[in-house]
Motif scaffolding. Structure first.
Motif, PDB file in Angstrom:
ATOM      1  N   LEU A  79       8.992   3.715 -13.812  1.00  0.00           N
ATOM      2  CA  LEU A  79       8.796   2.287 -14.057  1.00  0.00           C
ATOM      3  C   LEU A  79       9.755   1.817 -15.146  1.00  0.00           C
ATOM      4  O   LEU A  79       9.891   2.467 -16.186  1.00  0.00           O
ATOM      5  N   PHE A  80      10.401   0.679 -14.887  1.00  0.00           N
ATOM      6  CA  PHE A  80      11.371   0.090 -15.817  1.00  0.00           C
ATOM      7  C   PHE A  80      10.893  -1.312 -16.200  1.00  0.00           C
ATOM      8  O   PHE A  80      10.658  -2.155 -15.328  1.00  0.00           O
ATOM      9  N   TYR A  81      10.737  -1.566 -17.510  1.00  0.00           N
ATOM     10  CA  TYR A  81      10.254  -2.864 -17.967  1.00  0.00           C
ATOM     11  C   TYR A  81      11.434  -3.808 -18.175  1.00  0.00           C
ATOM     12  O   TYR A  81      12.353  -3.523 -18.952  1.00  0.00           O
ATOM     13  N   ASP A  82      11.429  -4.935 -17.467  1.00  0.00           N
ATOM     14  CA  ASP A  82      12.564  -5.860 -17.508  1.00  0.00           C
ATOM     15  C   ASP A  82      12.369  -7.006 -18.498  1.00  0.00           C
ATOM     16  O   ASP A  82      13.165  -7.939 -18.546  1.00  0.00           O
ATOM     17  N   GLY A  83      11.291  -6.916 -19.295  1.00  0.00           N
ATOM     18  CA  GLY A  83      10.997  -7.964 -20.266  1.00  0.00           C
ATOM     19  C   GLY A  83       9.816  -8.810 -19.858  1.00  0.00           C
ATOM     20  O   GLY A  83       9.221  -9.503 -20.688  1.00  0.00           O
ATOM     21  N   THR A  84       9.456  -8.754 -18.565  1.00  0.00           N
ATOM     22  CA  THR A  84       8.322  -9.530 -18.057  1.00  0.00           C
ATOM     23  C   THR A  84       7.344  -8.657 -17.294  1.00  0.00           C
ATOM     24  O   THR A  84       6.129  -8.789 -17.426  1.00  0.00           O
ATOM     25  N   GLN A  85       7.872  -7.736 -16.512  1.00  0.00           N
ATOM     26  CA  GLN A  85       7.055  -6.903 -15.645  1.00  0.00           C
ATOM     27  C   GLN A  85       7.746  -5.555 -15.456  1.00  0.00           C
ATOM     28  O   GLN A  85       8.900  -5.377 -15.838  1.00  0.00           O
ATOM     29  N   PHE A  86       7.024  -4.605 -14.889  1.00  0.00           N
ATOM     30  CA  PHE A  86       7.588  -3.290 -14.613  1.00  0.00           C
ATOM     31  C   PHE A  86       8.141  -3.251 -13.186  1.00  0.00           C
ATOM     32  O   PHE A  86       7.461  -3.671 -12.239  1.00  0.00           O
ATOM     33  N   GLN A  87       9.374  -2.745 -13.059  1.00  0.00           N
ATOM     34  CA  GLN A  87       9.960  -2.540 -11.741  1.00  0.00           C
ATOM     35  C   GLN A  87       9.777  -1.089 -11.328  1.00  0.00           C
ATOM     36  O   GLN A  87      10.024  -0.169 -12.122  1.00  0.00           O
ATOM     37  N   LEU A  88       9.369  -0.880 -10.099  1.00  0.00           N
ATOM     38  CA  LEU A  88       9.263   0.460  -9.528  1.00  0.00           C
ATOM     39  C   LEU A  88      10.644   0.866  -9.024  1.00  0.00           C
ATOM     40  O   LEU A  88      11.161   0.280  -8.069  1.00  0.00           O
ATOM     41  N   LEU A  89      11.242   1.863  -9.666  1.00  0.00           N
ATOM     42  CA  LEU A  89      12.618   2.231  -9.346  1.00  0.00           C
ATOM     43  C   LEU A  89      12.733   3.180  -8.158  1.00  0.00           C
ATOM     44  O   LEU A  89      13.787   3.256  -7.543  1.00  0.00           O
ATOM     45  N   ASN A  90      11.675   3.917  -7.857  1.00  0.00           N
ATOM     46  CA  ASN A  90      11.792   4.932  -6.805  1.00  0.00           C
ATOM     47  C   ASN A  90      10.616   4.897  -5.846  1.00  0.00           C
ATOM     48  O   ASN A  90       9.825   5.842  -5.771  1.00  0.00           O
ATOM     49  N   PRO A  91      10.462   3.791  -5.067  1.00  0.00           N
ATOM     50  CA  PRO A  91       9.366   3.763  -4.096  1.00  0.00           C
ATOM     51  C   PRO A  91       9.522   4.906  -3.101  1.00  0.00           C
ATOM     52  O   PRO A  91      10.636   5.264  -2.729  1.00  0.00           O
ATOM     53  N   PRO A  92       8.426   5.520  -2.671  1.00  0.00           N
ATOM     54  CA  PRO A  92       8.526   6.603  -1.697  1.00  0.00           C
ATOM     55  C   PRO A  92       9.223   6.136  -0.431  1.00  0.00           C
ATOM     56  O   PRO A  92       8.988   5.016   0.037  1.00  0.00           O
ATOM     57  N   PRO A  93      10.120   6.937   0.153  1.00  0.00           N
ATOM     58  CA  PRO A  93      10.802   6.553   1.395  1.00  0.00           C
ATOM     59  C   PRO A  93       9.795   6.247   2.486  1.00  0.00           C
ATOM     60  O   PRO A  93       8.796   6.948   2.655  1.00  0.00           O
ATOM     61  N   GLY A  94      10.064   5.163   3.219  1.00  0.00           N
ATOM     62  CA  GLY A  94       9.244   4.844   4.378  1.00  0.00           C
ATOM     63  C   GLY A  94       8.019   4.031   4.081  1.00  0.00           C
ATOM     64  O   GLY A  94       7.275   3.704   4.996  1.00  0.00           O
ATOM     65  N   THR A  95       7.718   3.691   2.809  1.00  0.00           N
ATOM     66  CA  THR A  95       6.539   2.892   2.503  1.00  0.00           C
ATOM     67  C   THR A  95       6.827   1.440   2.803  1.00  0.00           C
ATOM     68  O   THR A  95       7.962   0.992   2.857  1.00  0.00           O
ATOM     69  N   GLY A  96       5.771   0.662   2.958  1.00  0.00           N
ATOM     70  CA  GLY A  96       5.945  -0.733   3.321  1.00  0.00           C
ATOM     71  C   GLY A  96       6.352  -1.579   2.146  1.00  0.00           C
ATOM     72  O   GLY A  96       6.393  -1.145   1.009  1.00  0.00           O
ATOM     73  N   ALA A 106       0.825  -1.201   0.000  1.00  0.00           N
ATOM     74  CA  ALA A 106       0.000   0.000   0.000  1.00  0.00           C
ATOM     75  C   ALA A 106       0.864   1.257   0.000  1.00  0.00           C
ATOM     76  O   ALA A 106       1.878   1.337   0.710  1.00  0.00           O
ATOM     77  N   ASN A 107       0.470   2.224  -0.846  1.00  0.00           N
ATOM     78  CA  ASN A 107       1.114   3.546  -0.939  1.00  0.00           C
ATOM     79  C   ASN A 107       2.509   3.504  -1.550  1.00  0.00           C
ATOM     80  O   ASN A 107       3.253   4.474  -1.425  1.00  0.00           O
ATOM     81  N   ASP A 108       2.869   2.428  -2.235  1.00  0.00           N
ATOM     82  CA  ASP A 108       4.094   2.461  -3.040  1.00  0.00           C
ATOM     83  C   ASP A 108       3.905   3.383  -4.239  1.00  0.00           C
ATOM     84  O   ASP A 108       4.869   3.951  -4.760  1.00  0.00           O
ATOM     85  N   LEU A 109       2.639   3.505  -4.691  1.00  0.00           N
ATOM     86  CA  LEU A 109       2.280   4.490  -5.710  1.00  0.00           C
ATOM     87  C   LEU A 109       1.436   5.555  -5.025  1.00  0.00           C
ATOM     88  O   LEU A 109       0.443   5.230  -4.375  1.00  0.00           O
TER      89      LEU A 109
END
Length: 425
Positions: free
Chosen positions: A271-288, A260-263
């Motif tokens: 978002l970076f696409y690795d060929g299968t899925q998107f990776q979140l490169l900059n999650p907000p500090p302190g999120t779970g 929750a609250n990563d976005l």
């Protein structure tokens, strides 16, 4: 020393010229001199201002190009020498593009105007002629061959560069070229992936983003990077549908689903696409979720840490009680526990205090308390600088520093901040 024949007029002590305020208010300055007799001090001021500026350009051109500037009316020759002077004065602060002309295996040979030595921070974008089969060198303007290595210090493996691929090299303080990133014709969607895309989330439902990125995305291909403005805070695992291509999962760099609250609304998401899925490169500090806040001697972030958001790059005294995940770029002149650590990243750790890391060359940070060119900074061999070109660099590019405009036009948005490339080599 090169000669400059464009000389100033009326600059001697006691010259018969108007003072600046009188010249500013002179009616003829707007309308020009009319029929009749013009005052000598009026004319002298006009001639001095014109010749003063011309003399400065001439002297700059002679000093930096090493070419004589002649008062012969040859505009083309003066322009050519002026461009050479700009190239020489900007040096490693400009991204140069060139095509490999080598016919020797494992040796890259290019011509770059104004480069006379392998200086720290010199960065070149090269279209390579042939795939390498082992250790590789690069030669610029006939200088001695320079070794090409990975940022890790390892020699290039077989096939690290491919024929007609475009690759980014930067030189360190030992005159060695580091291969930072690039793409080859064999990779899917090279033009698409050479651009940084942006899209606004159009969805009204959390956990299912919908957007139409600009520039357009034609397919999901490995290496695609998109900056997204979320319309909702997520409440758990999330997916994204770009340009109607279908839903793809969004995960943390560790591969774990989002928490929750990563976005978050108002928090720019990369978002970076690795060929299968998107990776979140900059999650907000302190999120779970994910790896969580720093707890030991490491810093929160994706497995391939090319981007990190920091609160400030100007705070010199370490805040006494940082929250876990509070992140700072330590500036020059830092005091207290940060003294002597300028250029490092400091992040608040669980249990108090800070953990530190020295990011590699090519690392990009977003600075929350800055705007304009200071909002994104990139780590180069010579230190941190704005990730975006300055006005002088942009002006230099417009005067013809790039020898293949068609290729550069396709890549310029991503290559001004080269850290947005995640190496797929």
């Amino acid at each position: 020393m090169a000669a400059n024949e464009l000389l100033p007029f009326g600059t001697g002590v006691g010259a018969n010229v108007l003072d600046p305020d009188d010249y500013k208010n002179l009616p003829a300055r707007q309308q020009g001199f009319q029929n009749g007799i013009a005052q000598p001090d009026h004319l002298n001021t006009v001639w001095r201002q014109s010749s003063f500026a011309a003399a400065m350009l001439g002297q700059f051109t002679a000093d930096y190009s090493g070419l004589d500037v002649r008062d012969d009316g040859n505009v083309a020759a003066f322009e050519s020498a002026f461009v050479a002077a700009l190239q020489q004065s900007l040096g490693s602060e400009v991204l140069h593009y060139s095509v490999d002309a080598s016919t020797t295996l494992n040796q890259i040979q290019i011509a770059v105007p104004g480069v006379a030595a392998y200086t720290e921070g010199l960065t070149v974008l090269v279209r390579v002629a042939a795939a390498n089969t082992g250790n590789t060198t690069i030669i610029i303007n006939g200088l001695a061959p320079a070794a090409v290595i990975r940022p890790t210090g390892d020699q290039l493996e077989v096939g690290a560069v491919k024929a007609n691929g475009i690759y980014l090299f930067t030189f360190d303080n030992n005159g060695i070229a580091q291969l930072l990133t690039g793409f080859s014709p064999a990779q899917a969607g090279p033009l698409q992936n050479s651009l940084l895309h942006y899209g606004v989330d159009l969805s009204t439902t959390p956990n299912a983003l919908t957007l139409n990125p600009t520039p357009a995305v034609a397919s999901y291909s490995a290496g695609l990077i998109v900056v997204v403005k979320p319309n909702n805070n997520n409440t758990g695992p999330a997916q994204v549908n770009m340009a109607g291509l279908g839903l793809k999962p969004i995960v943390r760099g560790s591969g774990t689903p989002l928490s929750a609250n990563d976005l978050m609304v108002g928090y720019g998401t990369i978002l970076f696409y690795d060929g299968t899925q998107f990776q979140l490169l900059n999650p907000p500090p302190g999120t779970g979720g994910g790896s969580g806040p720093a707890t030991g001697n490491d810093i929160t972030g994706p497995l391939v840490p090319y981007f990190l958001a920091v609160k400030s790059a100007t705070v010199t005294a370490p805040p006494a009680s940082p929250a876990p995940g509070d992140t700072y770029l330590i500036p020059i002149g830092a005091t207290g526990a940060w003294a002597g650590l300028s250029g490092q990243i400091a992040q608040g750790a669980t249990g108090g205090g800070y953990v530190y890391r020295s990011p590699p060359v090519g690392f990009l940070i977003g600075v929350s308390d800055q705007t304009g060119r200071g909002a994104f900074m990139i780590r180069q061999a010579s230190g941190w600088r704005s990730a975006f070109a300055s006005e002088s660099e942009s002006a230099a590019a417009r005067t013809g520093l790039f020898t293949d405009p068609a290729a550069v036009a396709a890549m310029i948005e991503a290559l001004r901040p080269p850290a947005f490339y995640l190496s797929m080599l």
